[in-house]
Motif scaffolding. Structure first.
Motif, PDB file in Angstrom:
ATOM      1  N   LEU A 115       0.831  -1.206   0.000  1.00 61.03           N
ATOM      2  CA  LEU A 115       0.000   0.000   0.000  1.00 61.03           C
ATOM      3  C   LEU A 115       0.867   1.258   0.000  1.00 61.03           C
ATOM      4  CD1 LEU A 115      -2.881  -0.975   2.469  1.00 61.03           C
ATOM      5  CD2 LEU A 115      -3.077  -0.538   0.016  1.00 61.03           C
ATOM      6  N   LEU A 116       1.982   1.216   0.725  1.00 57.10           N
ATOM      7  CA  LEU A 116       2.915   2.343   0.705  1.00 57.10           C
ATOM      8  C   LEU A 116       3.484   2.537  -0.703  1.00 57.10           C
ATOM      9  CD1 LEU A 116       4.804   1.814   4.088  1.00 57.10           C
ATOM     10  CD2 LEU A 116       3.214   3.662   3.539  1.00 57.10           C
ATOM     11  N   ALA A 117       3.732   1.423  -1.398  1.00 54.07           N
ATOM     12  CA  ALA A 117       4.205   1.505  -2.789  1.00 54.07           C
ATOM     13  C   ALA A 117       3.118   2.077  -3.696  1.00 54.07           C
ATOM     14  CB  ALA A 117       4.625   0.114  -3.272  1.00 54.07           C
ATOM     15  N   SER A 118       1.880   1.673  -3.485  1.00 60.83           N
ATOM     16  CA  SER A 118       0.759   2.203  -4.278  1.00 60.83           C
ATOM     17  C   SER A 118       0.603   3.711  -4.074  1.00 60.83           C
ATOM     18  CB  SER A 118      -0.549   1.493  -3.891  1.00 60.83           C
ATOM     19  OG  SER A 118      -0.471   0.106  -4.137  1.00 60.83           O
ATOM     20  N   VAL A 207       9.593 -10.282  -2.032  1.00 62.49           N
ATOM     21  CA  VAL A 207       8.298  -9.715  -1.644  1.00 62.49           C
ATOM     22  C   VAL A 207       8.421  -8.322  -1.020  1.00 62.49           C
ATOM     23  CG1 VAL A 207       6.291 -10.046  -0.148  1.00 62.49           C
ATOM     24  CG2 VAL A 207       7.250 -11.982  -1.377  1.00 62.49           C
ATOM     25  N   ILE A 208       9.433  -8.107  -0.179  1.00 64.98           N
ATOM     26  CA  ILE A 208       9.564  -6.825   0.513  1.00 64.98           C
ATOM     27  C   ILE A 208      10.344  -5.808  -0.317  1.00 64.98           C
ATOM     28  CG2 ILE A 208      10.528  -5.675   2.553  1.00 64.98           C
ATOM     29  CD1 ILE A 208       9.833  -8.097   4.184  1.00 64.98           C
ATOM     30  N   VAL A 209      11.394  -6.275  -1.018  1.00 68.22           N
ATOM     31  CA  VAL A 209      12.227  -5.345  -1.781  1.00 68.22           C
ATOM     32  C   VAL A 209      11.485  -4.799  -3.000  1.00 68.22           C
ATOM     33  CG1 VAL A 209      14.344  -5.147  -3.152  1.00 68.22           C
ATOM     34  CG2 VAL A 209      14.395  -6.319  -0.968  1.00 68.22           C
ATOM     35  N   THR A 210      10.586  -5.592  -3.572  1.00 70.05           N
ATOM     36  CA  THR A 210       9.845  -5.134  -4.758  1.00 70.05           C
ATOM     37  C   THR A 210       9.085  -3.831  -4.493  1.00 70.05           C
ATOM     38  OG1 THR A 210       9.643  -7.385  -5.607  1.00 70.05           O
ATOM     39  CG2 THR A 210       8.108  -5.753  -6.477  1.00 70.05           C
ATOM     40  N   PRO A 211       8.231  -3.751  -3.447  1.00 71.14           N
ATOM     41  CA  PRO A 211       7.566  -2.465  -3.187  1.00 71.14           C
ATOM     42  C   PRO A 211       8.544  -1.369  -2.768  1.00 71.14           C
ATOM     43  CG  PRO A 211       7.028  -4.066  -1.470  1.00 71.14           C
ATOM     44  CD  PRO A 211       7.699  -4.812  -2.567  1.00 71.14           C
ATOM     45  N   PHE A 212       9.617  -1.750  -2.067  1.00 65.06           N
ATOM     46  CA  PHE A 212      10.603  -0.753  -1.650  1.00 65.06           C
ATOM     47  C   PHE A 212      11.290  -0.123  -2.865  1.00 65.06           C
ATOM     48  CE2 PHE A 212      14.970   0.386  -0.361  1.00 65.06           C
ATOM     49  CZ  PHE A 212      14.668   1.376   0.557  1.00 65.06           C
ATOM     50  N   LEU A 213      11.666  -0.950  -3.834  1.00 60.28           N
ATOM     51  CA  LEU A 213      12.280  -0.434  -5.056  1.00 60.28           C
ATOM     52  C   LEU A 213      11.305   0.430  -5.848  1.00 60.28           C
ATOM     53  CD1 LEU A 213      14.374  -3.501  -6.312  1.00 60.28           C
ATOM     54  CD2 LEU A 213      15.220  -1.401  -5.249  1.00 60.28           C
ATOM     55  N   CYS A 214      10.038   0.031  -5.804  1.00 62.99           N
ATOM     56  CA  CYS A 214       8.994   0.817  -6.471  1.00 62.99           C
ATOM     57  C   CYS A 214       8.901   2.211  -5.844  1.00 62.99           C
ATOM     58  CB  CYS A 214       7.664   0.087  -6.361  1.00 62.99           C
ATOM     59  SG  CYS A 214       6.285   0.942  -7.115  1.00 62.99           S
ATOM     60  N   HIS A 245       3.946  10.822   3.560  1.00 64.72           N
ATOM     61  CA  HIS A 245       4.172   9.461   3.051  1.00 64.72           C
ATOM     62  C   HIS A 245       5.629   9.051   3.216  1.00 64.72           C
ATOM     63  CE1 HIS A 245       5.053   6.555  -0.275  1.00 64.72           C
ATOM     64  NE2 HIS A 245       4.019   5.962   0.295  1.00 64.72           N
ATOM     65  N   LEU A 246       6.546   9.955   2.900  1.00 68.82           N
ATOM     66  CA  LEU A 246       7.970   9.645   2.994  1.00 68.82           C
ATOM     67  C   LEU A 246       8.391   9.387   4.439  1.00 68.82           C
ATOM     68  CD1 LEU A 246      10.355   9.335   1.077  1.00 68.82           C
ATOM     69  CD2 LEU A 246      10.888  11.753   1.421  1.00 68.82           C
ATOM     70  N   THR A 247       7.811  10.116   5.382  1.00 65.69           N
ATOM     71  CA  THR A 247       8.100   9.905   6.810  1.00 65.69           C
ATOM     72  C   THR A 247       7.694   8.511   7.248  1.00 65.69           C
ATOM     73  OG1 THR A 247       7.732  12.263   7.238  1.00 65.69           O
ATOM     74  CG2 THR A 247       7.690  10.785   9.134  1.00 65.69           C
ATOM     75  N   VAL A 248       6.493   8.079   6.841  1.00 66.93           N
ATOM     76  CA  VAL A 248       5.997   6.742   7.196  1.00 66.93           C
ATOM     77  C   VAL A 248       6.866   5.656   6.554  1.00 66.93           C
ATOM     78  CG1 VAL A 248       4.054   5.143   6.969  1.00 66.93           C
ATOM     79  CG2 VAL A 248       3.638   7.527   7.560  1.00 66.93           C
ATOM     80  N   VAL A 249       7.261   5.876   5.297  1.00 66.92           N
ATOM     81  CA  VAL A 249       8.116   4.905   4.591  1.00 66.92           C
ATOM     82  C   VAL A 249       9.437   4.714   5.329  1.00 66.92           C
ATOM     83  CG1 VAL A 249       9.508   4.562   2.497  1.00 66.92           C
ATOM     84  CG2 VAL A 249       7.111   5.222   2.306  1.00 66.92           C
ATOM     85  N   ILE A 250      10.053   5.813   5.760  1.00 63.70           N
ATOM     86  CA  ILE A 250      11.345   5.732   6.464  1.00 63.70           C
ATOM     87  C   ILE A 250      11.185   4.990   7.789  1.00 63.70           C
ATOM     88  CG2 ILE A 250      13.112   7.114   7.627  1.00 63.70           C
ATOM     89  CD1 ILE A 250      12.652   9.244   5.409  1.00 63.70           C
ATOM     90  N   LEU A 251      10.133   5.313   8.552  1.00 68.24           N
ATOM     91  CA  LEU A 251       9.895   4.632   9.833  1.00 68.24           C
ATOM     92  C   LEU A 251       9.663   3.137   9.635  1.00 68.24           C
ATOM     93  CD1 LEU A 251       7.542   7.147  11.684  1.00 68.24           C
ATOM     94  CD2 LEU A 251       9.835   6.478  12.397  1.00 68.24           C
ATOM     95  N   PHE A 252       8.811   2.798   8.667  1.00 62.01           N
ATOM     96  CA  PHE A 252       8.428   1.401   8.442  1.00 62.01           C
ATOM     97  C   PHE A 252       9.597   0.587   7.898  1.00 62.01           C
ATOM     98  CE2 PHE A 252       6.649  -2.006   5.798  1.00 62.01           C
ATOM     99  CZ  PHE A 252       5.789  -2.620   6.690  1.00 62.01           C
ATOM    100  N   TYR A 253      10.174   1.045   6.789  1.00 64.24           N
ATOM    101  CA  TYR A 253      11.213   0.262   6.127  1.00 64.24           C
ATOM    102  C   TYR A 253      12.543   0.287   6.876  1.00 64.24           C
ATOM    103  CZ  TYR A 253       8.719  -1.224   1.989  1.00 64.24           C
ATOM    104  OH  TYR A 253       7.851  -1.860   1.141  1.00 64.24           O
ATOM    105  N   GLY A 254      12.810   1.365   7.618  1.00 62.80           N
ATOM    106  CA  GLY A 254      14.048   1.422   8.390  1.00 62.80           C
ATOM    107  C   GLY A 254      14.146   0.279   9.384  1.00 62.80           C
ATOM    108  N   SER A 255      13.067   0.057  10.154  1.00 62.83           N
ATOM    109  CA  SER A 255      13.063  -1.015  11.146  1.00 62.83           C
ATOM    110  C   SER A 255      12.921  -2.387  10.505  1.00 62.83           C
ATOM    111  CB  SER A 255      11.945  -0.786  12.169  1.00 62.83           C
ATOM    112  OG  SER A 255      10.714  -0.539  11.527  1.00 62.83           O
TER     113      SER A 255
END
Length: 311
Positions: A115-118, A207-214, A245-255
């Motif tokens: 959803l973050l990727a979307s 599965v995880i890197v695909t949305p992250f790269l997107c 959105h970018l703040t949430v992405v950093i918090l989520f994907y960082g951990s």
């Protein structure tokens, strides 16, 4: 209580929790109960505000309302059991219960990432190709993106749980964590987990890197486009729509990257607990604040919801 062979369904595990210190159990219960209630109320308000304001019926807020719903489900899979164990002396979870918790945790966490990727794709189209936004992000396509996110995530979770169910557990049944996560459970297995680790790492990457790269690609395109805008005000307006959105992405994907993209030999109980608390409890709790405090549309929607409740 011993787990044998394919781990009998009558056996189970003990979840060690956040701390084994008996004096910390009640304070931790109060803290995490408060955080859970804030998460429920905050995300529910986001959903209701978006549903009640027709001006928020756009692709971005469609994904945000679904992200809030997933966050409610996500934390509910983890936190109530953790709270119960904080007040319990046994702190047990059945084998089947452990696999069920693992399944829904992974399915909902991965749906969050998609959803973050979307949402990143939505911002990419809005900023880089605004004239085609209504066509590119039409409701049917948004719904297909949501269904695709859920389907891929649940298939990933099912595959992982089937893989874990084939392991044998012979001696220790104490999971040094506050829920049934992959790495702590793998550490308990007396089976040869080398092949399982390779499969888990490879599949997690896919599965995880695909949305992250997107997300990464989307923001690189956005940055290039924004720097072409001549006025400083135009640049700031474009970037401001991406800040939350970018703040949430950093918090989520960082951990998430810290916890899962390391070999099992580098697993650290204390550090992983702290990092896991970040994306299982803290990030879902902060999301409503991040998306509403600096978002004029959400503030207007929340005020409209408040006025409707009062009237």
């Amino acid at each position: 209580m011993e787990l044998k062979n394919q781990s009998s369904s009558t056996s189970g595990f003990i979840l060690l929790g956040l701390s084994s210190n008996p004096h910390l159990q009640k304070p931790l219960f109060a803290i995490f109960l408060s955080m859970y209630l804030v998460t429920l109320v905050g995300n529910m308000l986001i959903i209701l505000a978006i549903r009640s304001d027709s001006r928020l019926h756009t692709p971005m807020y469609f994904f945000l309302s679904n992200l809030s719903f997933m966050d409610i489900c996500f934390t509910t899979v983890i936190v109530p059991k953790m709270l119960a164990n904080l007040l319990s002396e046994t702190k047990g979870i059945s084998y089947v219960g452990c696999l069920v918790q693992m399944y829904f945790f992974m399915a909902l966490a991965n749906t969050d990432s998609y959803l973050l990727a979307s949402m990143a794709i939505d911002r990419l189209v809005a900023i880089c190709n605004p004239l085609h936004y209504d066509v590119a992000m039409r409701p049917r396509r948004c719904l297909l993106m949501l269904l695709g996110s859920c389907t891929i995530s649940h298939l990933h979770a099912l595959f992982r749980v089937l893989l874990m169910s084939r392991l044998s557990f012979c001696a220790s049944h104490v999971i040094k964590h506050f829920f049934c996560d992959t790495q702590p459970v793998l550490k308990l297995s007396c089976s040869d987990t080398s092949s399982s680790q390779i499969v888990v790492m490879t599949e997690t990457l896919a599965v995880i890197v695909t949305p992250f790269l997107c997300i990464l690609f989307s923001y690189l395109r956005i940055i290039v486009t924004v720097f072409r805008i001549p006025s400083a005000a135009g640049k700031w307006k474009a970037f401001s729509t991406c800040g939350s959105h970018l703040t949430v992405v950093i918090l989520f994907y960082g951990s998430v990257i810290y916890v899962y993209f390391r070999p099992l030999s580098m697993y650290s109980v204390v550090k992983d607990r702290v990092a896991t608390v970040m994306y299982t409890v803290v990030t879902p709790m902060l999301n409503p604040f991040i998306y509403s405090l600096r978002n004029k549309d959400m503030k207007r929607g929340l005020r409209k919801l408040r006025d409707r409740i009062h009237s």
